[in-house]
Scaffold this motif. Structure first.
Motif, PDB file in Angstrom:
ATOM      1  N   VAL A 186       1.781   0.903 -17.204  1.00  0.00           N
ATOM      2  CA  VAL A 186       2.244   0.723 -15.824  1.00  0.00           C
ATOM      3  C   VAL A 186       3.748   0.942 -15.750  1.00  0.00           C
ATOM      4  CG1 VAL A 186       2.606  -1.005 -14.013  1.00  0.00           C
ATOM      5  CG2 VAL A 186       0.366  -0.756 -15.063  1.00  0.00           C
ATOM      6  N   ASP A 206       2.000  -9.172  -2.984  1.00  0.00           N
ATOM      7  CA  ASP A 206       3.419  -8.895  -3.177  1.00  0.00           C
ATOM      8  C   ASP A 206       4.274  -9.327  -1.988  1.00  0.00           C
ATOM      9  OD1 ASP A 206       2.857  -6.838  -1.399  1.00  0.00           O
ATOM     10  OD2 ASP A 206       2.376  -5.506  -3.051  1.00  0.00           O
ATOM     11  N   GLU A 251      10.935  -3.148  -6.221  1.00  0.00           N
ATOM     12  CA  GLU A 251       9.800  -2.407  -6.776  1.00  0.00           C
ATOM     13  C   GLU A 251       9.326  -3.078  -8.058  1.00  0.00           C
ATOM     14  OE1 GLU A 251       8.188   0.517  -5.788  1.00  0.00           O
ATOM     15  OE2 GLU A 251       9.222   0.120  -3.905  1.00  0.00           O
ATOM     16  N   ALA A 289       5.777   3.874 -13.728  1.00  0.00           N
ATOM     17  CA  ALA A 289       6.818   3.534 -12.756  1.00  0.00           C
ATOM     18  C   ALA A 289       8.108   4.292 -13.049  1.00  0.00           C
ATOM     19  CB  ALA A 289       7.073   2.030 -12.752  1.00  0.00           C
ATOM     20  N   ARG A 310       1.917  -7.627  -8.703  1.00  0.00           N
ATOM     21  CA  ARG A 310       0.626  -6.960  -8.520  1.00  0.00           C
ATOM     22  C   ARG A 310      -0.170  -6.931  -9.808  1.00  0.00           C
ATOM     23  NH1 ARG A 310       1.174  -1.699  -4.575  1.00  0.00           N
ATOM     24  NH2 ARG A 310       1.521  -2.893  -2.677  1.00  0.00           N
ATOM     25  N   GLU A 327       7.374  -6.132  -7.248  1.00  0.00           N
ATOM     26  CA  GLU A 327       6.052  -5.744  -6.776  1.00  0.00           C
ATOM     27  C   GLU A 327       5.131  -5.421  -7.953  1.00  0.00           C
ATOM     28  OE1 GLU A 327       6.182  -3.266  -3.034  1.00  0.00           O
ATOM     29  OE2 GLU A 327       4.905  -2.028  -4.301  1.00  0.00           O
ATOM     30  N   ASP A 328       5.641  -4.616  -8.904  1.00  0.00           N
ATOM     31  CA  ASP A 328       4.835  -4.247 -10.073  1.00  0.00           C
ATOM     32  C   ASP A 328       4.396  -5.477 -10.848  1.00  0.00           C
ATOM     33  OD1 ASP A 328       4.858  -1.590  -9.647  1.00  0.00           O
ATOM     34  OD2 ASP A 328       6.320  -1.087 -11.189  1.00  0.00           O
ATOM     35  N   LEU A 387      -1.896  -2.202  -9.210  1.00  0.00           N
ATOM     36  CA  LEU A 387      -2.732  -3.016  -8.331  1.00  0.00           C
ATOM     37  C   LEU A 387      -4.005  -3.458  -9.035  1.00  0.00           C
ATOM     38  CD1 LEU A 387      -2.725  -4.154  -5.491  1.00  0.00           C
ATOM     39  CD2 LEU A 387      -4.070  -2.196  -4.774  1.00  0.00           C
ATOM     40  N   GLU A 415       9.960   8.309   0.380  1.00  0.00           N
ATOM     41  CA  GLU A 415       9.687   6.906   0.046  1.00  0.00           C
ATOM     42  C   GLU A 415      10.923   6.263  -0.580  1.00  0.00           C
ATOM     43  OE1 GLU A 415       6.839   4.868  -0.263  1.00  0.00           O
ATOM     44  OE2 GLU A 415       5.654   6.224   0.977  1.00  0.00           O
ATOM     45  N   ASP A 434      -3.508   5.943 -10.665  1.00  0.00           N
ATOM     46  CA  ASP A 434      -2.377   6.785 -10.291  1.00  0.00           C
ATOM     47  C   ASP A 434      -2.849   8.156  -9.813  1.00  0.00           C
ATOM     48  OD1 ASP A 434       0.532   7.133 -10.199  1.00  0.00           O
ATOM     49  OD2 ASP A 434       0.208   8.630 -11.756  1.00  0.00           O
ATOM     50  N   ASP A 479      -1.750   2.494  -6.343  1.00  0.00           N
ATOM     51  CA  ASP A 479      -0.729   1.870  -7.175  1.00  0.00           C
ATOM     52  C   ASP A 479      -1.349   1.470  -8.512  1.00  0.00           C
ATOM     53  OD1 ASP A 479       1.049   0.224  -8.461  1.00  0.00           O
ATOM     54  OD2 ASP A 479       1.725  -0.761  -6.639  1.00  0.00           O
TER      55      ASP A 479
END
Lengths: 459, 459
Positions: free
Chosen positions: B349, B280, B267, B353, B274, B270-271, B432, B226, B424, B429
């Protein structure tokens, strides 16, 4: 990797849960040899992570058992929240040795988070005189400035050098930085005039002039520039390293992309935590008391702002008394407004951080938020209005819910973009506590619009 | 910069507001020559920013006026939200030329955001056969994988080469990547065994063996990894470039830190989005309708969850009817809980991450949140309890407020860490929609605790 894998030494392994558990077992069994064998193949950043993740007493045990092998780089990787604790736990001679292994910019980084005078003295005392002078010079730049971030060792060449001269110079050089990616061309007064990538140096003929193979991407950073601006520049222009100059334009150091990436990551953390109303000095290894302290200020502020909502509601006590169902319905309008405000806010704060939201498009973005707020307000109003009318068998309740929803969605959308924009114009951090402002706004307006309309229409 | 500044050509200027306004004026006046003069010294990333920030009709005008000079790199810098629009606005021959200027990994990046078959055909058609094959090969890797991110051009050397052989090879090489930072050592089956920095190559004697000057930091990435894991690795281990291998361990490409930094930045976006309940895929250049659509889903979810709060409150209608002041007070407990939950959530969160929150410390972090929640709950309860008792002249109201506050602060602190941890563990995610979950929890529990206690004590 096949039979060749043994040819090259020193490849590190990654940290996984099995190893972490084995480390904890070795610490518990006070088995120093096993602990060293387990930690030895790890990258210092992973060892630092282990130290951060285990509890304080295990941390102390680990440091005692592992002390003799303690690598300087672990110190510079370790989270600021436990740096003082780790420095204190290390025997002075091991600390001194670890510090001597660090580059001057890492020592600066370390000193920034250590306030205890005795520890600072130990660290500075471990350095030789020229190193200490370099560190003290760097500490004279403002905190969070490029001057603090840069490494002072640079690789330079005069403007008229050839590739061959450069290679011969590098081969003969006594001491070169651990990592460097460009040869910086300087004039006789040490003012940078361009740079050449090492790839170009290696692939060009020996008689090629450096100044004929410079990169277009060349730019310089002022030593007093904010590190956040430096990180932006690296990300925006895909820089790998960038010369740092003083007020007179003379070269004083160089910043490399790995440091800029680190700053970008820290800026992210700051934005995310500030937006949520958490003190940005907080760390996962903080104890409960420090954690509580870093969060209390905005909770108290929210207690005060929530009292505003209470005042608004209490102004409508008569209305609620005659139709108690209103008390149950009013949080729907307020809370959906809070979500919409948070959405608009997150988008705006992020866009300000990436400099995508500027004077050039502020009007258009505000208008967009307004229209989007109206659209979603109408959509939500339709659902809520129909549901309210059916459940209570009274179309007027549905209409009041629907109208209040539209009003509050518009307030939320506008608040989410105007609050951070205003903070930004005032020179404040747009992430700072915007969340509390915006949800107060949507709560107060949500209750006011709903109860006000209800008073007019229903009572 | 003094009189030497003209010696080296091609230094770019930064984008500022004056230039942006001048660009807009030139577009309005349809002055192509002036526009080109203004844009020419800018970095493609800044030109892309201009295109993103101006309105759709100005964008079209700018592209028409500037078309002939349109640089391929602008295409790869431009936000995905307007890529299709820009590609469509460019005359086919200018698009083809722009695409041919790009490295294969940038073409891949471009194609990922373009769905219109005719445009895809135009772009692929512009490439020569080997380039097209490279792009199609890269597109065969999963989206957001290392295989999509890597550049396929690599600089390799056999294990037994010396520094001198390497330099001679590089000088004679037909085509080298634009940017490279290591020479990768490969065995006869193209399996990477180590790498040497260009700095080491340049500063070592010609007869030094490459395998004696390799870096400890060497590691490889699987092409199917990823991209988020890749970004983590670069940031954690301070990598500058890293070889990518296929399932068989053979070298297929290399990823450089500037691409990893870009992923880290995405990323984070996105975090942040979200967590706030924003789709996103949304972008600042989206129109109002797209904006509304990207936010509506979580607003509707919140409408449903807010109805839970309404149900809880309506169960206590009798209590509220006999003491209407409760309706005004109840949002204070709920909203302060919402803030505390958001704080705990943001910290968790972020820690997930950065992989600082793991099985090793999950229990300790949960316990810490619990204790911090109790502490802040008690602090807030004291303030609110005293204020409530004094304002209403009834110590029982103060006690109910205080007790409900403690309960809800604990719920908030635990919810903020347990919701993302659970997501998680389930492989979802953690960012999310956690926000919606947690505030629903604190709303429902806040109203329930307050009204429930009030029913027991006050009525």
């Amino acid at each position: 990797m096949g039979e060749d894998s043994a040819i090259i030494e020193g490849t590190e392994v990654a940290l996984d849960e099995a190893r972490l558990e084995a480390v904890l077992e070795a610490v518990e069994a006070r088995d120093g040899a096993r602990l060293t064998a387990l930690l030895e193949p790890l990258h210092p950043a992973d060892i630092a992570d282990i130290l951060e993740q285990i509890g304080p007493s295990e941390r102390l045990d680990l440091l005692q058992l592992y002390g003799r092998e303690f690598d300087g780089e672990i110190l510079s990787e370790i989270d600021e929240g436990i740096r003082e604790e780790v420095v204190e736990a290390l025997p002075p001679e091991i600390l001194a040795e670890a510090v001597r292994e660090l580059e001057s910019d890492d020592v600066v980084d370390l000193l920034e988070d250590i306030e205890e005078p005795q520890q600072r003295g130990l660290i500075l005392g471990a350095l030789d005189q020229s190193e200490r002078a370099a560190v003290e010079q760097a500490m004279s730049y403002p905190e969070h400035s490029a001057g603090r971030l840069m490494q002072r060792e640079v690789v330079v060449a005069p403007l008229d050098w050839t590739v061959g001269q450069t290679i011969d110079f590098l081969r003969g050089a006594d001491h070169l930085p651990d990592q460097f990616y460009h040869v910086i061309l300087v004039d006789p007064r040490m003012k940078p005039q361009g740079y050449v990538t090492l790839g170009r140096v290696l692939s060009s003929a020996r008689d090629a002039k450096l100044k004929d193979i410079t990169e277009e991407s060349f730019r310089t950073i002022q030593a007093t520039d904010e590190e956040a601006d430096v990180a932006y520049m690296f990300n925006q222009y895909h820089l790998i390293s960038c010369p740092v100059v003083d007020k007179g334009g003379r070269l004083v150091g160089v910043i490399t992309i790995d440091d800029a990436m680190n700053v970008l990551d820290e800026e992210h953390e700051e934005d995310m935590l500030r937006l949520a109303g958490v003190g940005d000095e907080s760390s996962l290894s903080d104890g409960p008391l420090e954690t509580a302290k870093s969060r209390l200020p905005w909770l108290v502020v929210n207690l005060a702002t929530a009292s505003l909502s209470a005042l608004v509601i209490s102004a409508f006590e008569g209305t609620i008394a005659s139709l108690v169902a209103l008390a149950a319905l009013m949080p729907i309008v307020a809370s959906t407004g809070g979500i919409a405000g948070t959405q608009s806010l997150a988008v705006s704060v992020r866009a300000l951080a990436t400099r995508d939201l500027t004077r050039a498009n502020a009007k258009r973005v505000i208008l967009r938020e307004l229209v989007a707020g109206v659209l979603n307000g109408l959509g939500l109003a339709l659902i809520l209005g129909v549901a309210g009318s059916l459940i209570f068998g009274d179309i007027k309740i549905g209409l009041v819910l629907a109208a209040a929803m539209v009003v509050n969605q518009i307030v939320a959308a506008l608040g989410g973009v105007l609050v951070p924009l205003t903070l930004d114009r005032l020179g404040l951090d747009p992430a700072l506590a915007s969340g509390t402002f915006v949800t107060t706004l949507t709560d107060v307006m949500g209750f006011f619009a709903f109860l006000g309309l209800a008073t007019l229409v229903l009572i």
